[in-house]
Scaffold this active site. Structure first.
Site, short mmCIF file in Angstrom:
data_model
loop_
_atom_site.label_atom_id
_atom_site.label_comp_id
_atom_site.label_asym_id
_atom_site.label_seq_id
_atom_site.Cartn_x
_atom_site.Cartn_y
_atom_site.Cartn_z
N GLU A 12 0.67 -1.15 -0.18
CA GLU A 12 0.24 -0.49 -0.06
C GLU A 12 1.14 1.14 -0.06
O GLU A 12 0.09 2.52 -0.16
CB GLU A 12 -1.28 0.07 0.89
CG GLU A 12 -2.46 -1.03 0.78
CD GLU A 12 -2.95 -1.21 2.11
OE1 GLU A 12 -3.71 -1.61 2.13
OE2 GLU A 12 -2.45 -1.20 3.32
N ASP A 205 -11.78 -5.89 -3.86
CA ASP A 205 -12.52 -6.82 -4.12
C ASP A 205 -13.87 -6.00 -3.97
O ASP A 205 -14.19 -5.47 -3.21
CB ASP A 205 -11.56 -8.37 -3.16
CG ASP A 205 -11.73 -7.56 -2.16
OD1 ASP A 205 -10.56 -6.63 -1.71
OD2 ASP A 205 -12.06 -7.64 -2.15
#
Ligand code: ADE
Length: 245
Positions: A12, A205
């Site tokens: 990230e 997702d």
């Protein structure tokens, strides 16, 4: 002004780590030190007139609370920007979409046995709100760059959700739009210490995937989208800080 920039996973804050395809967020900063503290590495750097403390916490509420508290209390950060990925709960959110938290809650906090609502403990609150000023900066960045930025409720818990039933329950119970594993714990820390914060997530997702879903692939691309946006916000924050001097 000292600004904390954090994610949960190395991907990230360094989205293309394993591919060598792109450079990490750190590339944009002038790094001057790496400090080990409390089992984590904090990169101290500069971005124009801003001092930056960049770190990833490791996954989950406890590690992220530790990192956020360390950034504020030990390193003296006066603002915190979180960048990362999330699972979509709201069907309007698609992979790659950016969502800025307008409220955050803990979906796995449960003392309903004592008559309290989900997500609540006495003397706490179910929802925590990020800084309005930082949300406004994000809105302006999105408008100027022609990027679609959604706002919504982010629900946090110590579970990776890959189950339609649990996902629906979180959506219903908290009116949540997206789920992840760190936002609300970071929000609790910043709120308690009175430090403005902002949580940005790019959807990786739909929180109901089967085993064939390639999370790692979407993790990288969505992390990249989120961290690029954070960089654009820093640019604006820097201009505002310079202007207020
Ligand atoms: N972060 C990204 N996707 C997630 C999911 N499905 N559950 C929890 N955290 C996530």
């Amino acid at each position: 002004m000292r600004v904390a920039i954090m994610g949960a996973m190395v991907e990230e804050v360094d989205p293309f780590l394993s591919t060598g395809e792109h450079e990490p967020l750190l590339k944009y900063f002038e790094k001057h030190d790496d400090v080990e503290y409390g089992g984590n590495t904090y990169h101290l750097a500069r971005y124009k007139d801003l001092e930056i403390v960049l770190a990833y916490s490791k996954i989950g509420k406890v590690y992220s609370a530790l990192t956020a508290a360390t950034m504020l209390e030990h390193f003296g950060c006066e603002m915190l920007l979180f960048s990362g990925v999330a699972g979509a709960v709201n069907p309007e959110l698609k992979i790659g979409d950016l969502i800025a938290a307008t409220k955050l809650c803990q979906h796995d906090l449960d003392i309903t046995a004592f008559g309290h609502p989900y997500g609540y403990v006495p003397e706490g609150k179910i929802y925590i709100e990020p800084s309005r000023e930082l949300l406004q900066i994000a809105k302006e960045v999105a408008e100027e760059k022609g990027i679609e930025l959604k706002g919504g409720i982010i629900a946090t818990g110590d579970q990776f959700i890959a189950d339609p039933e649990r996902k629906e329950w979180i959506a219903r119970t908290f009116d949540a739009d997206a789920i992840e594993m760190e936002g609300a714990s970071v929000a609790v820390v910043c709120d308690a210490l009175g430090v403005p914060f902002f949580v940005l997530r790019a959807i990786s997702d739909a929180a109901d995937m089967d085993a064939t879903f390639d999370f790692d692939e979407f993790l990288r691309h969505s992390s990249q989208r989120s961290s690029s946006f954070i960089l654009a916000m820093l640019e604006k924050i820097d201009v505002q800080v310079a202007g207020s001097r």
